[in-house]
Design an enzyme around this catalytic site. Structure first.
Site, short mmCIF file in Angstrom:
data_model
loop_
_atom_site.label_atom_id
_atom_site.label_comp_id
_atom_site.label_asym_id
_atom_site.label_seq_id
_atom_site.Cartn_x
_atom_site.Cartn_y
_atom_site.Cartn_z
CG ASP A 1 5.55 0.95 2.62
OD1 ASP A 1 5.70 0.96 3.85
OD2 ASP A 1 4.44 1.08 2.06
CE LYS B 1 0.96 1.57 2.77
NZ LYS B 1 1.99 0.57 2.99
P1 NAP Z 1 -3.19 -2.98 -1.29
O1 NAP Z 1 -2.61 -1.85 -2.06
O2 NAP Z 1 -4.61 -2.95 -0.89
O3 NAP Z 1 -2.89 -4.33 -2.18
C1 NAP Z 1 -3.44 -5.57 -1.79
C2 NAP Z 1 -2.83 -6.69 -2.65
O4 NAP Z 1 -3.35 -7.93 -2.15
C3 NAP Z 1 -3.23 -6.62 -4.13
O5 NAP Z 1 -2.16 -7.11 -4.91
C4 NAP Z 1 -4.43 -7.56 -4.19
O6 NAP Z 1 -4.65 -8.14 -5.48
C5 NAP Z 1 -3.98 -8.65 -3.23
N1 NAP Z 1 -5.12 -9.41 -2.70
C6 NAP Z 1 -6.05 -8.97 -1.82
N2 NAP Z 1 -6.93 -9.96 -1.56
C7 NAP Z 1 -6.54 -11.05 -2.31
C8 NAP Z 1 -7.03 -12.37 -2.47
N3 NAP Z 1 -8.12 -12.79 -1.81
N4 NAP Z 1 -6.36 -13.21 -3.28
C9 NAP Z 1 -5.25 -12.81 -3.94
N5 NAP Z 1 -4.74 -11.55 -3.83
C10 NAP Z 1 -5.37 -10.68 -3.02
O7 NAP Z 1 -2.38 -3.23 0.07
P2 NAP Z 1 -0.84 -2.89 0.38
O8 NAP Z 1 -0.75 -1.55 0.98
O9 NAP Z 1 -0.04 -3.22 -0.82
O10 NAP Z 1 -0.54 -3.94 1.58
C11 NAP Z 1 -0.40 -5.32 1.31
C12 NAP Z 1 -0.01 -6.05 2.59
O11 NAP Z 1 1.29 -5.63 3.03
C13 NAP Z 1 -0.95 -5.79 3.77
O12 NAP Z 1 -1.13 -6.99 4.47
C14 NAP Z 1 -0.20 -4.80 4.62
O13 NAP Z 1 -0.53 -4.88 5.99
C15 NAP Z 1 1.25 -5.24 4.38
N6 NAP Z 1 2.19 -4.12 4.60
C16 NAP Z 1 3.09 -4.26 5.61
C17 NAP Z 1 4.00 -3.25 5.83
C18 NAP Z 1 5.00 -3.38 6.94
O14 NAP Z 1 5.56 -2.37 7.34
N7 NAP Z 1 5.27 -4.56 7.42
C19 NAP Z 1 4.00 -2.10 5.03
C20 NAP Z 1 3.09 -2.02 3.99
C21 NAP Z 1 2.17 -3.05 3.80
P3 NAP Z 1 -5.56 -7.38 -6.58
O15 NAP Z 1 -4.65 -6.39 -7.25
O16 NAP Z 1 -6.00 -8.47 -7.48
O17 NAP Z 1 -6.70 -6.72 -5.83
#
Ligand code: NAP
Length: 310
Positions: free
Chosen positions: A129, A93
């Site tokens: 979002d 994103k």
């Molecule tokens: P992203 O930009 O890749 O961000 C991932 C986040 O998760 C970061 O804050 C990362 O921390 C953290 N993280 C990953 N692995 C971790 C671990 N082992 N321990 C602690 N923190 C961890 O992803 P995103 O786009 O923000 O999406 C995040 C989640 O929201 C996903 O599961 C996605 O499917 C969901 N989502 C859902 C919708 C919906 O419509 N329902 C829409 C958007 C997203 P660091 O910064 O330290 O790497």
């Protein structure tokens, strides 16, 4: 195989062939889709294709698993292959922004794009979002964020979109806890520059350390998991069950699985819960409207999503 079965199978296969033929001969099908990696969890094709079928629109939504080294060429192909646009999901994103011609002021502020729209010869990035989550909070959990204390886990694309929206909705306090603490701090600095923020609204970053986090949750009204932790069964828990309390609303943006370990613990502690299906629906409906210019059939899209998750 019995004779009767053979006849039935033959009939099904003729019918299928007819269906495939009619699909293959469809002309000028408008393509849309989603780019991500991994992409196996996505329910977006189901929801969008159900909407296209319902409105008799000649559109098709496909999911593409794009390896990091191909992101740039994949984005460029959106115009070359005559797509109307695509959704962008984890982990692209933010990274995708550098390949776009324009982004909306909202997406620029958030630093995250989840919807690309082809406008003439330009690729324009939007974010839906934040509004998707807010609508789900109000419509599905009957919760107004105004005056609330909110704690969000994560500082990635989704967390950024949500916090930008929530901070402008009159919340009382926003705490951001992220594994990489500098990212949470950078997000807090950005949020503090928002014009709509009043000096009475508190925004701060904390670590994921047990003592700090458990104390913050005690004072929280709405806890949101915006990390990707919980998508896989073997994922660790960032929260301990005893930190949760019945006055909490616990939201998980994850929708697959529909009930994450976090939501299960929260329910057992008597807290209200909200999963990511509603957010997926409302952010998807906004993307649909950007691509087609037509009002999204929300109930059809909801049915397609909830059917899959029953
Ligand atoms: P992203 O930009 O890749 O961000 C991932 C986040 O998760 C970061 O804050 C990362 O921390 C953290 N993280 C990953 N692995 C971790 C671990 N082992 N321990 C602690 N923190 C961890 O992803 P995103 O786009 O923000 O999406 C995040 C989640 O929201 C996903 O599961 C996605 O499917 C969901 N989502 C859902 C919708 C919906 O419509 N329902 C829409 C958007 C997203 P660091 O910064 O330290 O790497």
């Amino acid at each position: 195989m019995k004779v009767g079965e053979q006849t039935i199978n033959k009939q099904t296969s003729f019918k299928k062939q007819r269906d495939y033929r009619s699909l293959a001969w469809r002309k000028r099908t408008q393509l849309v889709g989603v780019f991500g990696c991994p992409i196996g969890h996505t329910a977006s094709p189901l929801m969008h294709n159900a909407a296209f079928l319902h409105l008799n629109l000649n559109y098709l939504y496909l999911a593409f698993e794009i390896k990091p080294e191909y992101l740039e060429s994949a984005v460029k192909s959106v115009i070359a292959l005559n797509f109307k646009g695509v959704n962008v999901t984890i982990p692209y994103k933010t990274e995708v922004i550098k390949y776009l011609d324009e982004v909306t002021p909202e997406a620029e502020l958030v630093g995250s794009v989840n919807t690309i729209v082809v406008e003439g010869k330009k690729l324009v990035g939007y974010t839906t979002d934040g509004r998707g989550f807010l609508t789900s909070l109000i419509n599905d959990a009957y919760e107004n964020p105004q005056g609330k204390k909110i704690l969000i886990l994560g500082a990635g694309g989704a967390a950024r979109a949500l916090t930008m929206t929530l901070a402008q909705e009159g919340i009382k306090e926003l705490i951001i806890a992220n594994r990489t603490e500098e990212k949470a701090e950078a997000l807090v600095s950005k949020l503090k520059n928002l014009k709509k923020l009043s000096p009475y609204q508190k925004i701060k970053a904390i670590s994921l350390k047990e003592e700090t986090l458990s104390r913050a949750i005690l004072e929280t009204d709405i806890l949101i998991n915006a990390t990707s932790v919980g998508m896989k069964e073997e994922d660790p828990l960032l929260i301990k069950q005893e930190w949760l309390h019945p006055d909490l609303l616990v939201c998980d943006l994850i929708y697959n699985p529909p009930q994450t370990s976090l939501l299960k613990l929260a329910q057992e502690q008597g807290a209200k819960t909200l999963n990511g299906l509603g957010m997926l629906l409302y952010q998807g409906a906004l993307s649909f409207e950007l691509w087609t210019g037509i009002k999204a059939p929300l109930e059809v899209m909801r049915e397609a999503l909830y059917d899959k998750n029953e």
